[in-house]
Design an enzyme around this catalytic site. Structure first.
Site, PDB file in Angstrom:
ATOM      1  N   LYS A 124      80.794  14.420 -32.169  1.00  0.00           N
ATOM      2  CA  LYS A 124      81.937  15.334 -31.930  1.00  0.00           C
ATOM      3  C   LYS A 124      82.955  14.889 -33.166  1.00  0.00           C
ATOM      4  CE  LYS A 124      82.321  15.766 -27.181  1.00  0.00           C
ATOM      5  NZ  LYS A 124      83.204  15.189 -25.878  1.00  0.00           N
ATOM      6  N   HIS A 127      88.873  12.350 -32.771  1.00  0.00           N
ATOM      7  CA  HIS A 127      89.745  12.423 -32.190  1.00  0.00           C
ATOM      8  C   HIS A 127      91.124  11.935 -32.552  1.00  0.00           C
ATOM      9  CE1 HIS A 127      91.597  12.478 -27.982  1.00  0.00           C
ATOM     10  NE2 HIS A 127      90.993  13.713 -27.820  1.00  0.00           N
ATOM     11  N   HIS A 130      91.158   8.175 -31.342  1.00  0.00           N
ATOM     12  CA  HIS A 130      90.211   7.436 -32.113  1.00  0.00           C
ATOM     13  C   HIS A 130      90.726   7.010 -33.333  1.00  0.00           C
ATOM     14  CE1 HIS A 130      87.035   9.562 -29.450  1.00  0.00           C
ATOM     15  NE2 HIS A 130      87.128   8.456 -29.160  1.00  0.00           N
TER      16      HIS A 130
HETATM   17  N1  ARG Z   1      83.557   6.009 -26.394  1.00  0.00           N
HETATM   18  C1  ARG Z   1      84.755   5.860 -25.567  1.00  0.00           C
HETATM   19  C2  ARG Z   1      85.520   7.198 -25.708  1.00  0.00           C
HETATM   20  O1  ARG Z   1      85.624   7.888 -26.716  1.00  0.00           O
HETATM   21  C3  ARG Z   1      85.401   4.745 -25.861  1.00  0.00           C
HETATM   22  C4  ARG Z   1      84.948   3.370 -25.785  1.00  0.00           C
HETATM   23  C5  ARG Z   1      85.745   2.169 -25.869  1.00  0.00           C
HETATM   24  N2  ARG Z   1      85.052   0.889 -25.550  1.00  0.00           N
HETATM   25  C6  ARG Z   1      84.337   0.417 -24.693  1.00  0.00           C
HETATM   26  N3  ARG Z   1      83.802  -0.485 -24.840  1.00  0.00           N
HETATM   27  N4  ARG Z   1      84.463   1.001 -23.546  1.00  0.00           N
HETATM   28  O2  ARG Z   1      86.468   7.320 -24.683  1.00  0.00           O
END
Ligand code: ARG
Length: 572
Positions: A124, A127, A130
């Site tokens: 994706k 965002h 991110h």
């Molecule tokens: N991939 C997740 C998201 O985009 C965030 C991950 C953050 N790190 C973790 N260890 N949970 O929402």
């Protein structure tokens, strides 16, 4: 400056009986009061004496010890003021000597920081949430590197879950209708969206997606796994281009899929500690917040499947076993507060001694305005690359149309540094928990509280130093340190930089650096803007001293910007 603070602490310790390591010197409310202050209230309580009397007694004793520091009792405070000439020489010589290392130390040596940041769901577009995690996390990593910690930057990518079964099916069905190799992220997004649309009409598709994920989970090395691997590789290839533009790198790219074969032992580890319960066929851990029950942590759903949370438990154990970290930071948006409260809550219920070392470093949302037309149909997503492209384009326009920038030898390169630096700085300007507004005009302005403003101030100092090579005083001129009195506020600020780095790292707060730099540059520009503060064309010893100040400012701005990940062009 540090040597004066040390001497003050030692003398204070000797005459008060306090431990010199615990003595905190504050900044006085008003600069006229002194460079450092020590409040006597605590001592007064312990000794059952009025604080004013203690301040007076200590001022006399410490004043007799310290030759180059003036000590004055003002009410209940002790105020210290370093001799101006000593202050200038001490701070500016140290900066010139340490240069790029000024602000760095070894105090974190032997300690490990694990920093989980960026961590997007792949396939994706990145965002804006991110973007913030990527930028803030990278600063936290650089800050701790500067302090000598061993840092492990982990990109915990989202590369697992039923959506990957759907995506693999979509690639198998329609992969040849899109440009997977050339424009991977857009192609994958289009496939995923198409799957969603067609799934509504065609029931068999949903089942096909689930079946594909089951095959993936089974570990079978067949066509689904091959497709999943290809999707992951294509996504990472695109992501890494964006990371390179932002100057960000990771020590480990270790996604959720990495923990797939560790989930059973993870669940067992939690179950063995006796905190789990069965609830409607699901495996949960009950949790409380200040005596009130909150939503339980879910380890396994009633249909037997595991979750994002299960993989986070596996990751936490694995990280602890591998690194024995001093702190493990999760740089993730505030909308995942409950998830991390549950994650850490379970670790605490398990009475793991390291549970307190895991921290959710959350941040506010970024809101886009000013007619930004980069979001996709649902308005949620933004192609970060396009945002960066546009920032660079706008910066180039400014450079090409303004006379001020007429002699830049490499406008494209500088525009890239300004545009990307502007986007990064905008994200770091305010306290991380605050929401961020993205307004093009604000972000790219050369006069406001922006990255370009700091870069411009830095380049201006570089320009003065370049001119000094030709028109300045002879290199061996002894600087007239005593004549920098009118800049002592600035010099004190420069001397404080190492404390700011330390404090920003401890609080995981990049804005301590950005706000410090903004105020430094404001003071610097107003000092330099004064007609009487010419650096060149004055008496050689005075010029040499002012050049040391200019150099000190240049070094500190550059070191600060480097920590933030903002480029420091020497000419602009
Ligand atoms: N991939 C997740 C998201 O985009 C965030 C991950 C953050 N790190 C973790 N260890 N949970 O929402």
């Amino acid at each position: 400056m540090q040597e004066f603070k040390r001497a003050i602490r030692e003398s204070l310790a000797q005459h008060s009986g306090l431990d010199s390591n615990t003595i905190k010197l504050e900044r006085p409310k008003k600069a006229e009061q002194g460079d450092f202050a020590f409040p006597c209230f605590q001592l007064a309580k312990e000794r059952k004496q009025p604080p004013v009397a203690i301040a007076q007694e200590l001022a006399a004793k410490i004043g007799a010890d310290l030759q180059r520091v003036e000590v004055v009792a003002t009410g209940p405070f002790l105020n210290f003021r370093i001799n101006r000439s000593d202050l200038s020489a001490s701070v500016l010589k140290q900066i010139a000597g340490e240069n790029e290392g000024f602000g760095h130390s070894r105090e974190g040596a032997g300690k490990t920081m694990v920093i989980d940041f960026s961590s997007p769901n792949i396939a994706k577009p990145l965002h804006v949430g991110h973007l913030r995690s990527t930028i803030i996390g990278a600063v936290l990593k650089r800050l701790h590197d500067a302090l000598g910690y061993t840092t492990v930057g982990v990109n915990h990518i989202g590369d697992w879950g039923v959506q990957f079964g759907k995506l693999a099916s979509a690639v198998e069905l329609w992969g040849d209708t899109v440009d997977l190799e050339g424009d991977s992220i857009r192609a994958l997004l289009a496939l995923y969206q198409r799957f969603h649309e067609e799934e509504k009409r065609d029931e068999s598709l949903a089942e096909r997606g689930r079946e594909a994920f089951r095959e993936l989970e089974s570990g079978k090395d067949g066509s689904v796994r091959a497709t999943w691997r290809r999707v992951t590789e294509l996504s990472l290839r695109e992501l890494s281009k964006t990371y390179a533009r932002l100057g960000v790198s990771f020590d480990l790219i270790r996604g959720e899929s990495f923990y797939e074969d560790k989930l059973e032992e993870t669940i067992e580890r939690i179950r063995a500690s006796g905190v789990t319960e069965e609830s409607d066929g699901a495996l949960i851990v009950r949790l409380e917040r200040k005596g009130k029950e909150i939503a339980p942590a879910l380890l396994r759903k009633s249909d037997g499947t595991t979750l994002y949370a299960t993989r986070d438990f596996a990751a936490a154990f694995h990280r602890w076993d591998e690194f024995h970290f001093d702190r493990c930071l999760y740089v993730v948006a505030g909308n995942q507060k409950l998830h991390f409260e549950q994650l850490f809550g379970v670790l605490k219920r398990m009475e793991l001694p390291w549970a307190e070392r895991a921290e959710h470093i959350y941040f506010g949302m970024m809101t886009l305005s000013g007619g930004l037309k980069l979001s996709t149909r649902d308005g949620q997503m933004i192609f970060l690359d396009e945002l960066l492209d546009r920032a660079v384009e706008e910066a180039l326009k400014v450079i090409q149309t303004s006379k001020k920038f007429a002699d830049i030898p490499n406008p494209e390169e500088v525009a890239t540094q300004i545009g990307i630096g502007a986007v990064i700085f905008n994200d770091l300007k305010k306290e991380r928990i605050k929401d961020v507004q993205f307004e093009w005009d604000d972000v790219l302005s050369f006069e406001g509280e922006t990255g370009p403003y700091l870069q411009y101030t830095h380049a201006r100092m570089c320009g003065i130093l370049r001119r000094a090579e030709k028109e300045g005083p002879p290199a061996d001129t002894a600087p007239a340190w005593a004549q920098l009195e009118d800049a002592s506020h600035l010099i004190l600020t420069l001397g404080r930089f190492p404390d700011v780095v330390r404090s920003a790292a401890k609080a995981c707060e990049p804005s301590e650096i950005s706000q410090y730099l903004l105020s430094l540059c404001r003071d610097l520009n107003s000092w330099y803007g004064h007609a009487e503060h010419k650096v060149l064309g004055v008496d050689a010893p005075l010029s040499a001293a002012r050049l040391q100040l200019v150099n000190g400012a240049k070094v500190v701005i550059a070191n600060g910007l480097r920590l933030l990940g903002v480029a420091t062009p020497e000419k602009m």
